[in-house]
Design a protein around this motif. Structure first.
Motif, short mmCIF file in Angstrom:
data_model
loop_
_atom_site.label_atom_id
_atom_site.label_comp_id
_atom_site.label_asym_id
_atom_site.label_seq_id
_atom_site.Cartn_x
_atom_site.Cartn_y
_atom_site.Cartn_z
N LEU A 76 57.26 41.54 77.74
CA LEU A 76 58.33 40.43 78.14
C LEU A 76 58.08 39.57 79.22
CD1 LEU A 76 60.44 43.62 79.92
CD2 LEU A 76 61.11 41.92 78.11
N LYS A 77 56.56 39.40 78.78
CA LYS A 77 56.53 37.53 79.53
C LYS A 77 57.18 36.81 79.02
CE LYS A 77 52.08 36.31 80.24
NZ LYS A 77 50.56 36.78 80.33
N PRO A 78 57.05 36.60 77.42
CA PRO A 78 57.08 35.08 77.31
C PRO A 78 59.00 34.66 77.22
CG PRO A 78 55.87 36.68 75.55
CD PRO A 78 56.00 37.38 76.88
N LEU A 79 59.38 36.01 77.60
CA LEU A 79 61.03 36.31 77.29
C LEU A 79 61.16 35.70 78.78
CD1 LEU A 79 62.24 38.91 75.07
CD2 LEU A 79 61.60 36.75 74.83
N LEU A 80 60.51 35.66 80.16
CA LEU A 80 61.04 35.72 81.05
C LEU A 80 60.19 34.64 81.62
CD1 LEU A 80 61.63 39.46 82.32
CD2 LEU A 80 62.74 37.79 82.24
N PHE A 81 59.20 34.71 81.84
CA PHE A 81 58.22 33.46 82.49
C PHE A 81 58.03 32.81 81.56
CE2 PHE A 81 53.37 32.48 83.63
CZ PHE A 81 53.55 31.41 84.28
N ALA A 82 58.45 31.99 80.93
CA ALA A 82 58.56 30.97 79.83
C ALA A 82 56.99 29.93 79.57
CB ALA A 82 59.71 29.68 79.70
N PRO A 83 56.93 30.06 78.45
CA PRO A 83 55.19 29.53 78.14
C PRO A 83 55.59 27.95 78.58
CG PRO A 83 56.09 31.03 76.13
CD PRO A 83 57.36 30.93 77.47
N GLN A 84 56.82 27.60 78.50
CA GLN A 84 56.45 26.41 79.02
C GLN A 84 58.42 25.94 78.96
OE1 GLN A 84 55.17 22.77 76.27
NE2 GLN A 84 56.92 21.32 76.56
N GLU A 85 58.28 25.42 80.82
CA GLU A 85 59.75 25.02 81.02
C GLU A 85 59.65 23.58 81.68
OE1 GLU A 85 62.69 28.17 83.22
OE2 GLU A 85 60.44 28.17 83.37
N ILE A 136 64.34 45.68 72.99
CA ILE A 136 64.52 47.52 72.50
C ILE A 136 63.09 47.71 71.88
CG2 ILE A 136 64.93 48.97 70.65
CD1 ILE A 136 67.88 47.59 70.70
N GLY A 137 62.49 48.82 72.54
CA GLY A 137 61.31 49.32 71.89
C GLY A 137 60.10 49.07 73.43
N LEU A 138 60.52 48.66 74.40
CA LEU A 138 59.40 48.50 75.62
C LEU A 138 58.69 49.62 76.09
CD1 LEU A 138 61.57 45.84 77.71
CD2 LEU A 138 60.06 45.26 76.10
N ARG A 139 57.24 49.28 76.01
CA ARG A 139 57.48 50.31 76.86
C ARG A 139 56.90 50.84 77.99
NH1 ARG A 139 56.53 53.16 71.77
NH2 ARG A 139 55.84 51.60 70.30
N ALA A 140 56.34 51.43 78.94
CA ALA A 140 56.28 52.42 79.73
C ALA A 140 55.01 51.29 80.60
CB ALA A 140 55.50 53.73 80.17
N CYS A 141 54.29 50.64 80.35
CA CYS A 141 53.51 49.67 80.80
C CYS A 141 53.87 48.22 80.23
CB CYS A 141 52.30 49.26 79.69
SG CYS A 141 52.19 49.21 77.95
N ASP A 142 55.02 47.96 79.25
CA ASP A 142 55.28 47.03 80.12
C ASP A 142 56.08 46.69 80.62
OD1 ASP A 142 53.50 45.76 77.62
OD2 ASP A 142 55.24 46.07 76.01
N LEU A 143 56.99 47.57 81.18
CA LEU A 143 57.98 48.24 82.37
C LEU A 143 57.56 47.98 83.51
CD1 LEU A 143 60.18 50.67 80.63
CD2 LEU A 143 61.06 47.84 81.05
N ALA A 144 55.90 48.82 83.55
CA ALA A 144 55.60 48.17 84.42
C ALA A 144 54.94 47.02 85.20
CB ALA A 144 54.46 49.47 85.13
N ALA A 145 54.93 46.37 84.38
CA ALA A 145 54.26 44.96 84.09
C ALA A 145 54.89 43.77 84.62
CB ALA A 145 53.78 44.35 83.68
N LEU A 146 56.68 44.54 84.46
CA LEU A 146 58.18 43.71 84.43
C LEU A 146 58.21 44.09 86.21
CD1 LEU A 146 60.63 41.99 84.04
CD2 LEU A 146 61.27 44.38 83.89
N ALA A 147 57.74 44.66 86.66
CA ALA A 147 57.78 45.32 88.08
C ALA A 147 57.15 44.48 89.34
CB ALA A 147 57.57 46.68 88.49
N LEU A 148 55.95 44.09 88.45
CA LEU A 148 54.96 43.20 88.77
C LEU A 148 55.35 41.59 89.08
CD1 LEU A 148 51.31 44.71 88.12
CD2 LEU A 148 52.03 44.00 90.95
N GLN A 149 55.72 41.58 88.12
CA GLN A 149 56.51 39.77 87.40
C GLN A 149 57.85 39.60 88.81
OE1 GLN A 149 55.68 37.11 85.15
NE2 GLN A 149 54.13 37.98 84.79
N ASP A 150 58.31 40.91 88.34
CA ASP A 150 59.25 40.30 89.52
C ASP A 150 59.08 40.53 91.06
OD1 ASP A 150 61.28 40.78 87.67
OD2 ASP A 150 61.74 43.26 88.37
N ALA A 151 58.15 40.98 91.68
CA ALA A 151 57.25 41.17 93.13
C ALA A 151 57.18 39.33 92.83
CB ALA A 151 56.88 41.91 92.50
#
Length: 373
Positions: free
Chosen positions: A80-89, A117-132
């Motif tokens: 999810l990182k490229p969709l939320l924390f943009a590579p260039q902004e 669609i299709g996210l894995r549990a590890c990526d959802l855990a990573a999202l929680a850290l990005q949110d923090a």
């Protein structure tokens, strides 16, 4: 999560259709350039049907199988990182008016409702850290805007790669939270459970039925097989003290001799968030933009402070990455920054394995049961 329902495989397209009806731009996994990547996807037929991913240190290859499953692969290079924390902004712009005065204005990214669609549990855990990091006390407006407009459909990982170790970090393979909708793929269809109000509304619009006892059993067996098949692991959940007590360990020299400092590991890591900022002035001096770019703690410039490099070589840069990821994050976020996705192992050109390096440096805790370190 709500009670489990069942979606027949031949009705999977209805999930894409209902998401589109709700006004979301659908993003899903697909094969491109020899990898599974996430991009616009409206048709379930474009999912990677019959595709698996063979991953090993320094190696990622797609394989073809004679089955109809769409999610029988471990994660690709993206999360999810490229969709939320943009590579260039662009963060803000400054313009010069006719009188020579300067006007500053924050850049607000356009609102866009997206469903992934299709996210894995590890990526959802990573999202929680990005949110923090990005949505905490000092909230990043661009990130938060994109986060608010996101609908998440997770899929349990039934086919982990040789490089996966999410069981040892406590982040998989089953989706237990963080998703609006969670799926377990079986040969005949999908076990479906909702994790939010948006997910429940989506379930109400889908042609679901009650699952049979056999289907529920198969779903549980998929997850247990995925758990048992993982062979890699970190030596403990909290390696902070062991890592910081071994800053002069000879393993740092050994890994530095193999590391290219290319930054592949941080680029594919779903939790890394280092960045730098640049000015982009117009050639006529009429305006300029302040742009944020992804950066890496493996680059020399990243540790440049007032005329000197704090981390002048690959040894100190790799040590910074590993000790921060597995140690310092406990002070910042109450847990490790690693979710066990194994991307850094597969996409490292020289096949450096974070679990091996952690065990080498933290040898005194390597044989302790999980959670005691």
């Amino acid at each position: 999560m709500t009670a489990t329902r069942f979606l027949p495989r031949e009705r999977l397209q209805t999930l894409f259709d209902r998401i589109g009806d709700l006004g979301y731009r659908c993003i899903g996994p697909q094969v491109r350039d020899g990898a599974i990547v996430y991009d616009d996807l409206r048709d379930a037929a474009a999912l990677p049907v019959g595709i698996g991913a063979h991953q090993a240190p320094g190696r990622y290859r797609l394989e073809h199988y004679a089955h109809a499953r769409c999610f029988a692969w471990a994660n690709g290079p993206q999360a999810l990182k490229p969709l939320l924390f943009a590579p260039q902004e662009t963060l803000w712009r400054v313009t010069r008016d006719a009188a020579g005065g300067l006007r500053f204005a924050a850049e607000q990214p356009p609102s866009q409702r997206r469903a992934v669609i299709g996210l894995r549990a590890c990526d959802l855990a990573a999202l929680a850290l990005q949110d923090a990091h990005f949505a905490g006390a000092l909230a990043d407006p661009g990130y938060c805007g994109r986060r608010r407009d996101l609908l998440l459909v997770g899929v349990d990982c039934g086919h982990p790669a040789d490089t996966c170790f999410c069981v040892s970090t406590g982040d998989g393979p089953a989706v237990t939270g963080g998703a609006d909708l969670a799926l377990t793929e079986l040969d005949t269809g999908f076990l479906v459970r909702a994790g939010s109000e948006a997910g429940r509304a989506l379930c109400d619009a889908l042609p679901l039925r009650a699952p049979s006892a056999a289907e529920l059993h198969l779903g549980e067996a998929e997850i247990e097989h995925a758990r048992q098949s993982q062979r890699r692991s970190l030596p403990g959940h909290n390696l902070r003290d062991a890592l910081f007590a071994n800053l002069d360990h000879p393993e740092w020299d050994d890994v530095a001799a193999r590391c290219l400092a290319c930054g592949n590991c941080v680029a594919v890591c779903p939790t890394c968030f280092c960045s730098t900022e640049r000015e982009q002035p117009a050639i006529d001096g009429s305006e300029a933009a302040r742009v944020r770019l992804w950066d890496s703690c493996f680059s020399a410039e990243h540790s440049y402070v007032h005329g000197r490099l704090l981390r002048p070589d690959t040894r100190t840069r790799y040590r910074q990455w590993l000790t921060h990821k597995l140690g310092g994050w406990h002070d910042q976020y109450g847990r490790s920054g690693c979710v066990g996705c194994g991307r850094c192992i597969a996409w490292c050109p020289t096949g450096i394995d974070i679990t091996r390096e952690a065990r080498a440096v933290c040898a005194e805790v390597a044989d302790q049961p999980e959670g005691e370190a």
